[in-house]
Each structure stands twice: as structure tokens, then as C-alpha cells.
Design a protein around this motif. Sequence first.
Motif, PDB file in Angstrom:
ATOM      1  N   TYR A 133       0.725  -1.179   0.114  1.00  0.00           N
ATOM      2  CA  TYR A 133      -0.246  -0.285  -0.027  1.00  0.00           C
ATOM      3  C   TYR A 133       1.122   1.408   0.226  1.00  0.00           C
ATOM      4  CZ  TYR A 133      -3.314   3.401   2.019  1.00  0.00           C
ATOM      5  OH  TYR A 133      -3.888   4.549   2.242  1.00  0.00           O
ATOM      6  N   SER A 134       2.039   1.425   1.009  1.00  0.00           N
ATOM      7  CA  SER A 134       2.542   2.500   0.918  1.00  0.00           C
ATOM      8  C   SER A 134       3.607   2.841  -0.173  1.00  0.00           C
ATOM      9  CB  SER A 134       3.767   2.694   1.848  1.00  0.00           C
ATOM     10  OG  SER A 134       4.610   1.169   2.128  1.00  0.00           O
ATOM     11  N   ILE A 135       4.096   1.756  -1.317  1.00  0.00           N
ATOM     12  CA  ILE A 135       4.241   1.563  -2.306  1.00  0.00           C
ATOM     13  C   ILE A 135       3.677   2.754  -3.239  1.00  0.00           C
ATOM     14  CG2 ILE A 135       6.047   0.601  -4.452  1.00  0.00           C
ATOM     15  CD1 ILE A 135       7.208   0.395  -1.367  1.00  0.00           C
ATOM     16  N   ALA A 136       2.249   1.907  -3.281  1.00  0.00           N
ATOM     17  CA  ALA A 136       1.576   2.581  -4.588  1.00  0.00           C
ATOM     18  C   ALA A 136       0.812   3.860  -4.065  1.00  0.00           C
ATOM     19  CB  ALA A 136       0.064   1.314  -4.802  1.00  0.00           C
ATOM     20  N   PHE A 137       0.835   3.460  -2.900  1.00  0.00           N
ATOM     21  CA  PHE A 137       0.244   5.346  -2.232  1.00  0.00           C
ATOM     22  C   PHE A 137       1.406   6.005  -3.218  1.00  0.00           C
ATOM     23  CE2 PHE A 137      -0.177   9.000   0.189  1.00  0.00           C
ATOM     24  CZ  PHE A 137      -1.865   8.763   0.824  1.00  0.00           C
ATOM     25  N   GLY A 138       2.190   5.957  -2.353  1.00  0.00           N
ATOM     26  CA  GLY A 138       3.886   7.062  -2.637  1.00  0.00           C
ATOM     27  C   GLY A 138       4.264   7.187  -4.860  1.00  0.00           C
ATOM     28  N   MET A 139       3.532   6.125  -5.343  1.00  0.00           N
ATOM     29  CA  MET A 139       3.880   6.500  -6.687  1.00  0.00           C
ATOM     30  C   MET A 139       2.856   7.101  -6.654  1.00  0.00           C
ATOM     31  SD  MET A 139       3.647   3.050  -9.609  1.00  0.00           S
ATOM     32  CE  MET A 139       2.178   2.859  -9.194  1.00  0.00           C
ATOM     33  N   TYR A 140       1.504   6.985  -6.882  1.00  0.00           N
ATOM     34  CA  TYR A 140       0.238   7.350  -7.216  1.00  0.00           C
ATOM     35  C   TYR A 140       0.168   8.668  -7.393  1.00  0.00           C
ATOM     36  CZ  TYR A 140      -2.281   3.786  -9.970  1.00  0.00           C
ATOM     37  OH  TYR A 140      -2.350   3.002 -10.873  1.00  0.00           O
ATOM     38  N   ALA A 141       0.826   9.139  -5.544  1.00  0.00           N
ATOM     39  CA  ALA A 141       0.452  10.273  -5.168  1.00  0.00           C
ATOM     40  C   ALA A 141       1.457  11.569  -5.996  1.00  0.00           C
ATOM     41  CB  ALA A 141       1.412  10.429  -4.528  1.00  0.00           C
ATOM     42  N   CYS A 142       2.426  11.007  -6.360  1.00  0.00           N
ATOM     43  CA  CYS A 142       3.515  11.285  -7.144  1.00  0.00           C
ATOM     44  C   CYS A 142       3.280  11.876  -8.480  1.00  0.00           C
ATOM     45  CB  CYS A 142       5.355  10.617  -7.607  1.00  0.00           C
ATOM     46  SG  CYS A 142       6.295  11.508  -8.702  1.00  0.00           S
ATOM     47  N   LEU A 143       2.947  10.538  -9.321  1.00  0.00           N
ATOM     48  CA  LEU A 143       2.215  11.315 -10.765  1.00  0.00           C
ATOM     49  C   LEU A 143       0.459  11.997 -10.999  1.00  0.00           C
ATOM     50  CD1 LEU A 143       2.481   7.023 -11.686  1.00  0.00           C
ATOM     51  CD2 LEU A 143       3.935   8.668 -11.915  1.00  0.00           C
ATOM     52  N   MET A 144       0.666  12.001  -9.666  1.00  0.00           N
ATOM     53  CA  MET A 144      -0.898  12.784 -10.564  1.00  0.00           C
ATOM     54  C   MET A 144      -0.352  14.201  -9.346  1.00  0.00           C
ATOM     55  SD  MET A 144      -4.119  10.387  -9.077  1.00  0.00           S
ATOM     56  CE  MET A 144      -3.678  10.167  -7.169  1.00  0.00           C
ATOM     57  N   ASN A 145       0.571  14.893  -9.283  1.00  0.00           N
ATOM     58  CA  ASN A 145       1.149  15.856  -9.290  1.00  0.00           C
ATOM     59  C   ASN A 145       1.001  16.537  -7.844  1.00  0.00           C
ATOM     60  OD1 ASN A 145       2.664  16.068 -11.863  1.00  0.00           O
ATOM     61  ND2 ASN A 145       0.752  16.120 -12.557  1.00  0.00           N
ATOM     62  N   ILE A 146       0.591  15.602  -6.637  1.00  0.00           N
ATOM     63  CA  ILE A 146       0.711  16.022  -4.802  1.00  0.00           C
ATOM     64  C   ILE A 146       1.656  16.285  -4.374  1.00  0.00           C
ATOM     65  CG2 ILE A 146      -0.321  15.053  -3.126  1.00  0.00           C
ATOM     66  CD1 ILE A 146      -2.490  13.341  -4.349  1.00  0.00           C
ATOM     67  N   PRO A 147       2.094  17.555  -4.260  1.00  0.00           N
ATOM     68  CA  PRO A 147       3.572  17.660  -3.984  1.00  0.00           C
ATOM     69  C   PRO A 147       4.160  16.669  -2.483  1.00  0.00           C
ATOM     70  CG  PRO A 147       2.244  19.490  -4.055  1.00  0.00           C
ATOM     71  CD  PRO A 147       1.102  18.615  -4.121  1.00  0.00           C
ATOM     72  N   ILE A 148       5.678  16.162  -2.057  1.00  0.00           N
ATOM     73  CA  ILE A 148       5.336  15.230  -1.317  1.00  0.00           C
ATOM     74  C   ILE A 148       5.776  15.611   0.428  1.00  0.00           C
ATOM     75  CG2 ILE A 148       8.088  16.166  -0.782  1.00  0.00           C
ATOM     76  CD1 ILE A 148       6.521  12.207  -0.889  1.00  0.00           C
ATOM     77  N   GLU A 149       5.241  16.794   0.606  1.00  0.00           N
ATOM     78  CA  GLU A 149       4.890  17.743   2.027  1.00  0.00           C
ATOM     79  C   GLU A 149       3.003  17.052   2.142  1.00  0.00           C
ATOM     80  OE1 GLU A 149       6.460  19.211  -0.469  1.00  0.00           O
ATOM     81  OE2 GLU A 149       7.800  19.874   0.001  1.00  0.00           O
ATOM     82  N   GLU A 150       1.955  17.519   0.894  1.00  0.00           N
ATOM     83  CA  GLU A 150       1.310  16.863   1.220  1.00  0.00           C
ATOM     84  C   GLU A 150       0.517  15.604   1.105  1.00  0.00           C
ATOM     85  OE1 GLU A 150       2.160  19.764  -0.605  1.00  0.00           O
ATOM     86  OE2 GLU A 150       1.381  21.448   0.158  1.00  0.00           O
ATOM     87  N   THR A 151       1.655  15.021   0.591  1.00  0.00           N
ATOM     88  CA  THR A 151       1.333  13.281   0.573  1.00  0.00           C
ATOM     89  C   THR A 151       1.668  12.569   1.699  1.00  0.00           C
ATOM     90  OG1 THR A 151       1.987  13.370  -2.449  1.00  0.00           O
ATOM     91  CG2 THR A 151       2.631  11.427  -0.495  1.00  0.00           C
ATOM     92  N   LEU A 152       3.091  13.682   2.861  1.00  0.00           N
ATOM     93  CA  LEU A 152       3.254  12.345   3.415  1.00  0.00           C
ATOM     94  C   LEU A 152       1.765  12.982   4.782  1.00  0.00           C
ATOM     95  CD1 LEU A 152       6.819  12.698   3.907  1.00  0.00           C
ATOM     96  CD2 LEU A 152       5.191  11.198   3.523  1.00  0.00           C
ATOM     97  N   PHE A 153       1.673  14.588   4.925  1.00  0.00           N
ATOM     98  CA  PHE A 153       0.679  14.445   5.626  1.00  0.00           C
ATOM     99  C   PHE A 153      -1.048  13.810   5.188  1.00  0.00           C
ATOM    100  CE2 PHE A 153      -3.211  16.665   7.283  1.00  0.00           C
ATOM    101  CZ  PHE A 153      -2.596  17.212   8.944  1.00  0.00           C
TER     102      PHE A 153
END
Length: 228
Positions: A133-153
Motif C-alpha cells: 500500500y505505501s509503495i502504491a500510495f507514494g507512486m500515485y501521489a507523485c504521478l498525480m502531481n501531489i507535492p511530497i509534503e501534502e502526500t506525507l501529511f
Amino acid sequence: MNSFLGSLLHIADPTLPIGGFSHSYGLETYIQKGKVNNAASAEVFIENMLSYNIKYNDASFVRLAYEASVENDLEALIRLDQECTAIKSPRELRDASQKLGLRFIKIFRRHKSFDLAVRYEEAISQAKASCHYSIAFGMYACLMNIPIEETLFAFFYNSCIGMITNTVKLVPLGQLDGQDMMFRFQPKITRLAEETIHLDKALIGLCNIASDIRAMQHERLYTRLYMS
């Protein structure tokens, strides 16, 4: 309005139908053994899980998967996925992570097509990766142009609200007890997200022995409401 806001709210939605509601990640064991038995002990449990488990494990894998996706590095994603499998000693936690990851991808691939995600799915079909799940979450967040700070929050927030919901159900606690905790945790979540961005990679995968043991004991509880 930020263009990524809709995607951010979508991936962090606690009601996303991936099965997260059916997992307590060992909390049910803590409650049955009387270690978590009121609002105060529930809050301590959640804070410890966020600070000493999720920060060094799943949230860090979200960050690293995000960074690998920025570089379009499939091999790095596969290595991270394999490392995630190795770190998750309890079978129920390992299975839960993989099931949530597969369901997460199933939802988003219907409307979001990315070459890296397609190649990652091919690696899963070839048993090179398990789809955590964590891998898929991080990958899709990046691909959908969500900034890393907001992704982790968002990831910490989702994890926190899931644990609060479970303590309200299992202890049990009042609904307002849960909401009070969420207000108090928000500054902590912001700080944890910032710390995770700069976390030393040598610390990623830090072992949480007590949590792992409780998760293993959960497999043999006489009565269980949750799958983990």
C-alpha cells in the motif's frame, strides 16, 4: 484552488473501499490484553504508532516510492516493495499491506493511466513485487502531481484517523473522544510529515518488536473483529 486538491482528498479518503476498515494492525490484541483501555491509553498508543512505527516504516516507504517515481525508476520501486515485504514480519500485516495496495491500484488505474504504474503492475504479475500500500500510495501521489509534503501529511492523517476510529469502536470510546484526539494530533502529524522528508535512510525499517509481537498474537486470539 490547488489543482491537486481533489486528488489529495481522494487518495487520503478514509472511506476509500480498499478494506482498511477491517484491519486494526495489532490494536485489537492490545485492547484484549488491557493495555489500551481508555481514551488516555488509546492516545498514547496512537502517538507511539505514528512516531515510532509509521514514521520509520510505511510513511518512509511512501516518501521513497515518491522519490523513485519522480525519477521514473521502476527498479527502485521493485526494490522498495521487496524491502517492505522483508520488514513486515507479522503475516497479517504483510497480507494487509499487499491487499490494500492491490485494491488501491485497482481503483485508480480505471481513471488514471501512467506508464510507470502499468510497468509496476506488470512486475506484480510477474511476482517481482507484491504491491504494498505505501509503495502504491507514494507512486500515485507523485504521478498525480501531489507535492511530497501534502502526500506525507495525508498518509499520516489517514493512518491516524483509522486508528482513532478503531479505538472508538473497540475500547469503546465516545465519538467526541475520537474527535478531541484528532484535533490534538494535527500539529503532531504536520511535524511528523516534515521529519519524514528528511529522515536518514539508514533508520528506515526501524523495528518495533512489541507491535510486531502483538500483531503476531492477533492471529491466535480467541475472538476477533478485525483481520489484523
